[in-house]
Write a protein that holds these residues in place. Structure first.
Motif, PDB file in Angstrom:
ATOM      1  N   LEU A 241       0.950  -1.254  -0.244  1.00  0.00           N
ATOM      2  CA  LEU A 241      -0.246  -0.012  -0.055  1.00  0.00           C
ATOM      3  C   LEU A 241       0.883   1.400  -0.041  1.00  0.00           C
ATOM      4  CD1 LEU A 241      -3.281  -0.712   1.964  1.00  0.00           C
ATOM      5  CD2 LEU A 241      -2.796  -0.470  -0.155  1.00  0.00           C
ATOM      6  N   TRP A 242       1.659   1.453   1.089  1.00  0.00           N
ATOM      7  CA  TRP A 242       2.345   2.291   0.769  1.00  0.00           C
ATOM      8  C   TRP A 242       3.741   3.578  -0.508  1.00  0.00           C
ATOM      9  CZ3 TRP A 242       2.175   6.048   3.711  1.00  0.00           C
ATOM     10  CH2 TRP A 242       2.819   7.126   3.717  1.00  0.00           C
ATOM     11  N   TRP A 243       3.897   1.720  -1.073  1.00  0.00           N
ATOM     12  CA  TRP A 243       4.498   1.266  -2.555  1.00  0.00           C
ATOM     13  C   TRP A 243       3.242   2.205  -4.002  1.00  0.00           C
ATOM     14  CZ3 TRP A 243       7.409  -4.092  -2.855  1.00  0.00           C
ATOM     15  CH2 TRP A 243       8.307  -4.050  -2.206  1.00  0.00           C
ATOM     16  N   TRP A 244       2.419   1.717  -3.252  1.00  0.00           N
ATOM     17  CA  TRP A 244       1.023   2.498  -3.735  1.00  0.00           C
ATOM     18  C   TRP A 244       0.894   3.774  -3.867  1.00  0.00           C
ATOM     19  CZ3 TRP A 244      -3.909   3.824  -1.813  1.00  0.00           C
ATOM     20  CH2 TRP A 244      -4.408   4.353  -2.462  1.00  0.00           C
ATOM     21  N   ALA A 267      -3.225  -3.525  -5.690  1.00  0.00           N
ATOM     22  CA  ALA A 267      -3.736  -5.493  -6.532  1.00  0.00           C
ATOM     23  C   ALA A 267      -3.060  -5.997  -5.350  1.00  0.00           C
ATOM     24  CB  ALA A 267      -4.106  -5.343  -7.726  1.00  0.00           C
ATOM     25  N   LEU A 268      -1.843  -6.608  -5.370  1.00  0.00           N
ATOM     26  CA  LEU A 268      -1.371  -6.681  -4.718  1.00  0.00           C
ATOM     27  C   LEU A 268      -0.807  -6.796  -3.102  1.00  0.00           C
ATOM     28  CD1 LEU A 268       1.639  -8.780  -4.448  1.00  0.00           C
ATOM     29  CD2 LEU A 268       2.733  -7.029  -4.238  1.00  0.00           C
ATOM     30  N   ALA A 269      -1.609  -5.310  -2.462  1.00  0.00           N
ATOM     31  CA  ALA A 269      -1.625  -4.981  -0.997  1.00  0.00           C
ATOM     32  C   ALA A 269      -3.177  -6.316  -0.798  1.00  0.00           C
ATOM     33  CB  ALA A 269      -2.002  -3.604  -1.196  1.00  0.00           C
ATOM     34  N   ALA A 270      -4.521  -5.564  -1.873  1.00  0.00           N
ATOM     35  CA  ALA A 270      -5.426  -6.774  -1.618  1.00  0.00           C
ATOM     36  C   ALA A 270      -5.281  -7.580  -1.757  1.00  0.00           C
ATOM     37  CB  ALA A 270      -6.332  -6.100  -3.277  1.00  0.00           C
TER      38      ALA A 270
END
Length: 603
Positions: A241-244, A267-270
């Protein structure tokens, strides 16, 4: 060699996880702020999540077996071999070497190493911890033996989401029941490394080292419980999420760093949150805060739709199955809202009363969260502020819902990191105050020398504690059947009785009383529990004759009784007329259920 073999097996699986995860991350792209060590850990975590999905899919198809598990691991290793050259080139091309460690940082490294020593040994002991014997390992064993996912009503939580238990099931197919400890520990070690790298990136190297030591000391490495695996996936989700968030930040020209890549990190965080939610219901409590964090910056329905799909992929099976078959997607904790099925209202109340009875305060090291807003890192780093909000939210929800220590585990890695930031602010303020009130000592360097010697003393004390704990853990390692038996008889109440029944009861069912935390070592299945459809209150309150008649009618052959319940049963008039003692050890007993008197063979 016992430990080497098990760690080698875990290392092979870790490489396979990294292979799958690195292949996925290479498709997403690289985060705005490069940290190859953190990216490597994130790749391994992503691969671990992909293995969960692979194992879930083949188990739904009824194909979960030794060959399919080996095939999946082999594919992961092939992916790792294909990814390795590019990864090695990246490692060799690092721009600059890290700065030398200061004296205080070296002390922190020593503390981290001393904390790690017992954690390396603890997983090598045989399974002996409450819930891992009650339902985590029994469920994994059922999947391994049957080759498919199932609902086993004799377990306390037959409808639980069992994502990470599928990793344990694969371990049982390829090794012994110690290997699940190592694969649970793999999640722990990945999260420890991620805490360290996040500390370095957003605060300081000292912060990262101490925070990693705190989380390492709190985490449970000795069992196959799934708390530290859930913690890994929640931490990985927060990192993604922080990378997003960073990928959406305007660059020098006012444009986003990479508009296309941002939704991929979301999407990866999800996906990570989906793996966590498919492993333990408590992970769902993170979702409201995450949704609020995301909706402030992203409102495109297409992006939300992809993220939702990635979240549901690892967990929808469990929730949809529960909703379709019981009407309660969160069975059994949603019973008051969706209706009771295998639990009744009394079971529900008893379970939550038990949780409240075991409530406690957070670990003392985590109270530093209170001082984080006074830290310099709070002012400098938006990531630290976001982690603080996450920590306060997690503590608030936890205090409001349970205050049961293990239910906080999913959030502890970030709470530990924020707490260290807070403790540093508090200790730094104390040091500044001492310098002001003791100017002579400060000018002579006495305060600095005192601080150094205090640090050395803490490490010296830690040496003794670490070696004591490591020695105790080494003593628990059982490399022979005789050592294993001796350890389990000492650590698992009723083990001898359960093991006896496993070896001697072959035709009928076994009902246990006050031995629910030992059923893994009995015949499969073992029925009976304080709550659920086989609750004690529906059986043992009956007069002995009726109790025996009811058990016989349900196909039971024997009962296993814990030491605490033996006096109560044997004191009932006529109990031994209907139950014959089969085995007795350490106070626990096994009884054969006798046929009706008119059907018994006359002498």
């Amino acid at each position: 060699m016992f430990g080497v073999a098990h760690y080698a097996a875990a290392a092979v699986f870790a490489v396979a996880c990294w292979g799958f995860g690195r292949a996925l991350l290479s498709r997403i792209g690289m985060p705005p702020r490069r940290d190859r060590s953190l990216e490597t850990a994130m790749a391994a975590a992503a691969g671990l999540g992909l293995f969960v999905c692979i194992f879930q899919a083949i188990a739904i198809a009824g194909l979960f077996g030794r060959a399919t598990v080996i095939g999946a691991v082999a594919l992961g290793l092939l992916a790792a071999a294909l990814q390795a050259p590019a990864w090695l080139r990246e490692l060799r091309s690092r721009e600059r070497a890290a700065a030398p460690f200061s004296f205080v940082e070296k002390l922190a490294v020593a503390v981290l190493v001393l904390t790690a020593l017992p954690a390396l040994v603890e997983p090598l002991a045989p399974p002996a911890v409450f819930d891992e014997l009650m339902y985590h390992l029994p469920y994994a064993r059922e999947v391994a033996q049957s080759g498919r996912l199932g609902v086993h009503e004799w377990l306390r939580y037959p409808w639980f989401p069992y994502n990470y238990n599928l990793i344990h099931a694969g371990a049982l197919l390829l090794g012994d029941d110690v290997l699940p400890h190592l694969l649970s520990g793999l999640a722990g070690w990945l999260s420890v490394w991620m805490v360290y790298r996040l500390g370095v990136q957003h605060a300081s190297r000292l912060t990262g080292l101490i925070a990693a030591a705190v989380w390492l000391g709190i985490a449970d490495f000795e069992s196959a419980l799934i708390d530290i695996s859930v913690a890994l996936f929640v931490l990985a989700a927060c990192t993604a999420l922080w990378w997003w968030r960073e990928s959406e930040e305007p660059g020098p020209s006012g444009q986003s760093v990479d508009k296309a890549r941002g939704p991929r990190w979301l999407a990866l965080a999800a996906f990570f949150l989906g793996v966590a939610a498919g492993s333990k219901y408590q992970a769902l409590t993170v979702l409201p805060l995450v949704a609020l964090f995301v909706v402030r910056r992203e409102r495109r329905l297409k992006v939300w739709g992809v993220a939702l799909l990635c979240f549901l992929l690892p967990c929808i099976y469990w929730y949809a199955r529960n909703a379709i078959t019981t009407g309660d997607p969160f069975n059994p904790i949603g019973a008051r809202l969706f209706g009771f099925t295998n639990w009744n209202a009394a079971d529900y109340k008893n379970q939550f009363d038990d949780v409240r009875a075991h409530a406690g305060w957070p670990n003392g090291f985590l109270w530093g969260v209170l001082f984080a807003p006074f830290a310099l890192a709070w002012k400098r780093s938006a990531a630290v502020r976001a982690a603080t909000v996450f920590s306060v939210y997690s503590l608030f929800v936890w205090a409001l819902t349970s205050r049961y220590p293990r239910y906080l585990a999913a959030s502890v890695p970030l709470i530990a990191l924020v707490s260290v930031v807070g403790w540093q602010a508090l200790l730094g303020g104390l040091a500044d105050w001492l310098r002001r009130v003791l100017p002579g000592w400060n000018q002579s360097g006495a305060l600095d020398r005192g601080g150094r010697w205090l640090g050395v003393l803490v490490v010296a004390i830690g040496v003794g504690g670490s070696f004591y704990m490591a020695r105790r853990s080494v003593a628990a390692i059982a490399t022979t059947p005789a050592e294993r038996t001796a350890f389990l008889e000492a650590q698992v109440p009723g083990y001898a009785v359960m093991n006896y029944l496993r070896e001697h009861v072959t035709t009928g069912r076994v009902y246990q009383i006050a031995l629910s935390e030992t059923i893994y070592y009995g015949p499969a299945p073992v029925w009976g529990d304080a709550i659920g459809p086989w609750r004690y209150s529906d059986f043992i309150v009956l007069p002995p004759a009726e109790f025996a008649r009811k058990l016989r009618g349900l196909g039971f052959e024997a009962i296993a009784v814990g030491a605490s319940a033996v006096p109560m049963l044997e004191s009932q008039p006529g109990f031994l007329d209907h139950f014959a003692l089969m085995y007795d050890k350490a106070g626990a007993k096994a009884y054969r259920i006798l046929p009706p008197k008119n059907e018994r063979t006359q002498p």
